[in-house]
Design a protein around this motif. Structure first.
Motif, mmCIF file in Angstrom:
data_model
loop_
_atom_site.group_PDB
_atom_site.id
_atom_site.type_symbol
_atom_site.label_atom_id
_atom_site.label_comp_id
_atom_site.label_asym_id
_atom_site.label_seq_id
_atom_site.Cartn_x
_atom_site.Cartn_y
_atom_site.Cartn_z
ATOM 1 N N LYS A 14 0.812 -1.222 0.000
ATOM 2 C CA LYS A 14 0.000 0.000 0.000
ATOM 3 C C LYS A 14 0.840 1.264 0.000
ATOM 4 O O LYS A 14 0.510 2.245 -0.684
ATOM 5 C CB LYS A 14 -0.928 -0.033 1.215
ATOM 6 N N SER A 15 1.925 1.245 0.761
ATOM 7 C CA SER A 15 2.759 2.447 0.839
ATOM 8 C C SER A 15 3.404 2.769 -0.494
ATOM 9 O O SER A 15 3.573 3.936 -0.854
ATOM 10 C CB SER A 15 3.836 2.269 1.920
ATOM 11 N N SER A 18 0.761 4.419 -2.595
ATOM 12 C CA SER A 18 0.537 5.811 -2.178
ATOM 13 C C SER A 18 1.647 6.712 -2.697
ATOM 14 O O SER A 18 1.391 7.848 -3.124
ATOM 15 C CB SER A 18 0.413 5.907 -0.657
ATOM 16 N N ASP A 30 -1.705 10.503 5.477
ATOM 17 C CA ASP A 30 -1.247 9.208 5.967
ATOM 18 C C ASP A 30 -1.691 9.027 7.423
ATOM 19 O O ASP A 30 -1.164 9.677 8.327
ATOM 20 C CB ASP A 30 0.279 9.140 5.854
ATOM 21 N N ASP A 111 -4.495 7.340 3.275
ATOM 22 C CA ASP A 111 -3.856 6.035 3.470
ATOM 23 C C ASP A 111 -4.238 5.544 4.860
ATOM 24 O O ASP A 111 -3.748 6.052 5.867
ATOM 25 C CB ASP A 111 -2.335 6.209 3.343
ATOM 26 N N GLU A 224 4.808 -2.747 1.155
ATOM 27 C CA GLU A 224 4.181 -1.707 1.973
ATOM 28 C C GLU A 224 5.232 -0.998 2.810
ATOM 29 O O GLU A 224 6.111 -1.615 3.361
ATOM 30 C CB GLU A 224 3.136 -2.345 2.872
#
Length: 224
Positions: A14-15, A18, A30, A111, A224
């Motif tokens: 996910k990171s 983003s 975030d 996020d 991530e």
């Protein structure tokens, strides 16, 4: 503005997604970073945590000892609820403050790791789920993050299931792919977000903004 909830299981990447969305022009909020900020030394949030759990959750320099706090709340739902009651409102208030500072034609990406678990999908115009096979996630956690396999499995099991995330997803980004393929998928998703933001502004009578230029996609390793 268009508000987007971005989530995914630990190790899904996910990171990385983003970061790529930010390169394309998204405004990132975030939740994890804000959760650390609101309990930084000298904040009312940290004072409230210490009042609830005692000074044993502080390090020698007065900052929050996250492992110590985690050991108290991880296996105790009542203590976890107390912690969440302190931190979640502070995170929510700060998130709203940051969102209000974004341009009216922005694509704002929140996020939020536990978006599914906390039932937050209705707060956003749409939800993006970053997805990867559990075996891929486990490998990333052990091989790239250095986690013990039992710890990694426990962290994964404590989160929502893959199927639960799919149910709330408007867009799914498959991160069981090479990084170049992920970059292309995120670029396509960005075009879709810009299109949706234009449609919203047209429907409201506001002038749509121009499509933000795509970034060059340079980023990390897709975890991530």
């Amino acid at each position: 503005m268009l508000t987007v909830g971005l989530t995914g299981g630990i190790g899904a990447g996910k990171s990385e997604v983003s970061r790529l969305l930010v390169e394309h022009g998204a405004v990132l909020i975030d939740a994890d970073r804000i959760a650390r900020e609101v309990v930084a030394p000298g904040t009312p949030g940290l004072a409230a945590v210490v009042e609830a759990f005692g000074e044993g959750v502080l390090t020698t320099d007065g900052s929050l000892d996250r492992p110590a706090l985690g050991s108290l709340v991880f296996a105790d739902p009542e203590k976890l609820a107390v912690l969440n009651a302190i931190v979640h409102p502070l995170v929510g208030a700060r998130s709203r403050e940051l969102e209000s500072g974004a341009a009216e034609d922005a694509v704002v990406v929140h996020d939020v790791p536990l978006l599914t678990e906390n039932g937050l999908a209705p707060l956003y115009d749409l939800v993006i789920v970053v997805d990867a096979d559990p075996a891929t996630r486990l490998d990333r956690l052990v091989r790239l993050r250095g986690m013990a396999e039992d710890d990694a499995r426990a962290r994964m099991a404590a989160q929502a299931t893959r199927e639960q995330r799919w149910k709330i997803a408007d867009i799914v980004i498959d991160n069981d792919v090479p990084l170049d393929a992920l970059r292309e998928r995120v670029a396509d998703v960005w075009d879709e977000l810009v299109r949706r933001e234009r449609e919203r502004r047209t429907a409201s009578g506001a002038a749509p903004h121009a499509t933000a230029p795509r970034g060059d996609g340079r980023a990390g390793d897709g975890t991530e």
